[in-house]
Design a protein around this motif. Structure first.
Motif: not given
Ligand SMILES: [Zn+2]
Length: 442
Positions: A246, A253, A310
């Motif tokens: 991340n 992020p 992610l």
């Protein structure tokens, strides 16, 4: 079993440490080709799948019913053009099984790993595609009798997973390990699809072993950029792994909240019960949860994209790792958010503590390379440098720490009256702090 307070206390360690909030750290960049494939994971395309699956035509995708069957076909049709091996019954994408509700079907597709040494190891990425149909007193907060479209629950996870499947196929070469894409049926009726899958694995898994699993359930309502991550306690180092993925290279992020709850509320539980390290990504409950109003137009598509990316990065990290997959950590089953509060409980540094930097840390057995900050002496270099309680310390002067003693050694080695860069994680994001030691050696 809960980690007793006293045992935690024994792990405390006082350090003397100081800061200025600086730039985000530069994590290791992804390989260009992986970046390119990941860029193919797009909010717009996911939105198309969500609108389709959450259309009234699928009648709320109830497992075993007409709408559920049609939704399974929709998912299979989306996978069919991709270069994946069908991993269901007899060369098909469907793993069919009977339940009280009728015939249920998981949709399963495999991307075989490229490395003969580890391709028998499988990373499972799953999302349930069923929902609750027209709703009843057992499965809905009402009103009953209307189509419950389940756009967030869990057309969002399914759409994200279809996008991830396309991105995996778009890689110039598959990861070292195999990846199984699993679309579960019957989750809303008691995790039926994932349970059936582990109880009676399809032949595609005959000579393979599941080493890791990821579950996407309700990833369509990102708010305040905050993603809940479950299961990081199921193997040592998983929290730090997700935090690093991340990092700034993630482009967007997220704020990560690590939830320690282990409950049978989605398919990740099935894998945790089976002793397989498992993560779940989830953007949280809301007023439309299990109601007819969980509709496609309420999904935060631009928020789904970084969550799916992610997930893709996590799959690649585990499936392509040089080192062995982390072992399951049974203690995770006994841990809860209360255990987390105990770990994070404030500690007080004695006013006369000899520490040079002014921090107190506590070791977290699940993340020994990322000690937790539980005390900061006012006015110390750490305090002036902006350190906060519950930060995790990951690196000193650009070098990852290997454990608590290593952290102490590295800090002790900093030249007096100089500054040192400290990489910390805060709510799942990375920050470089600068601690300045003002003391002149005497
Ligand atoms: Zn649900």
């Amino acid at each position: 079993m809960e980690m007793p307070r006293r045992a935690l206390g024994q792990l405390e360690c006082w350090l003397c440490l100081g800061m200025v909030l600086a730039t985000l750290s530069g994590g290791a960049g992804d390989a260009a080709e992986a970046l390119h494939a990941r860029a193919g994971i797009r909010a717009q395309e996911a939105g198309g799948h969500i609108r389709a699956l959450a259309d009234d035509a699928f009648e709320g995708r109830e497992a075993g019913r007409r709408g559920g069957q049609a939704a399974g076909r929709y998912v299979a049709d989306a996978l069919a053009p991709l270069e994946l091996e069908p991993a269901g019954d007899e060369g098909s994408l469907f793993q069919t099984f009977a339940s009280r509700q009728g015939t249920l079907r998981n949709v399963l597709a495999l991307l075989p790993g490229r490395d003969p040494a580890v391709r028998n190891e499988v990373v499972v990425v799953g999302a349930h595609y069923d929902h609750v149909g027209y709703g009843n007193a057992r499965n809905s907060f009402g009103p009953f009798g209307f189509v419950h479209n389940g756009a967030d629950d869990n057309a969002s996870g399914v759409a994200g997973l279809i996008e991830i499947a396309e991105a995996l196929v778009g890689l110039p070469q598959p990861p070292r390990r195999s990846v199984l894409l699993a679309f579960w049926d019957g989750e809303e009726q008691g995790l039926l699809g994932s349970k059936q899958f582990l109880k009676d694995p399809p032949t595609a898994l005959e000579y393979r072993r599941i080493v890791f699993a990821i579950n996407l359930d309700m990833i369509g309502r990102l708010r305040d950029n905050t993603l809940s991550v479950y299961g990081t306690r199921s193997a040592v180092g998983l929290e730090e792994m997700v935090i690093r993925l991340n990092g700034p290279q993630a482009q967007t992020p997220l704020q990560l909240v690590f939830n320690w709850k282990v409950e049978p509320d989605s398919d990740h539980y099935t894998f945790l019960q089976a002793g397989i390290p498992t993560l779940m990504f989830h953007t949280g409950l809301h007023d439309d949860y299990h109601r007819p109003s969980d509709d496609a137009h309420r999904v935060n598509l631009s928020g789904l994209e970084p969550v799916a990316r992610l997930t893709f990065d996590t799959v690649l990290q585990v499936a392509d790792a040089e080192e062995a997959c982390p072992a399951f950590r049974p203690a995770c089953r006994a841990e809860s958010n209360a255990t987390k509060s105990q770990l994070q409980a404030r500690a007080v540094l004695p006013a006369d503590s000899p520490g040079r930097w002014g921090i107190g840390i506590r070791v977290d057995l699940a993340n020994p390379t990322a000690p937790l900050v539980v005390a900061i002496r006012p006015g110390s270099p750490a305090d002036r440098g902006g350190l906060k309680r519950n930060d995790r310390i990951l690196e000193i002067a650009g070098v990852p720490i290997s454990d608590q003693n290593d952290l102490m050694r590295k800090l002790a080695a900093v030249e007096p009256a100089t500054s040192v860069e400290v990489l910390v994680a805060r709510r799942g994001r990375l920050f470089v702090l600068v601690w300045t030691d003002r003391h002149q050696p005497t």
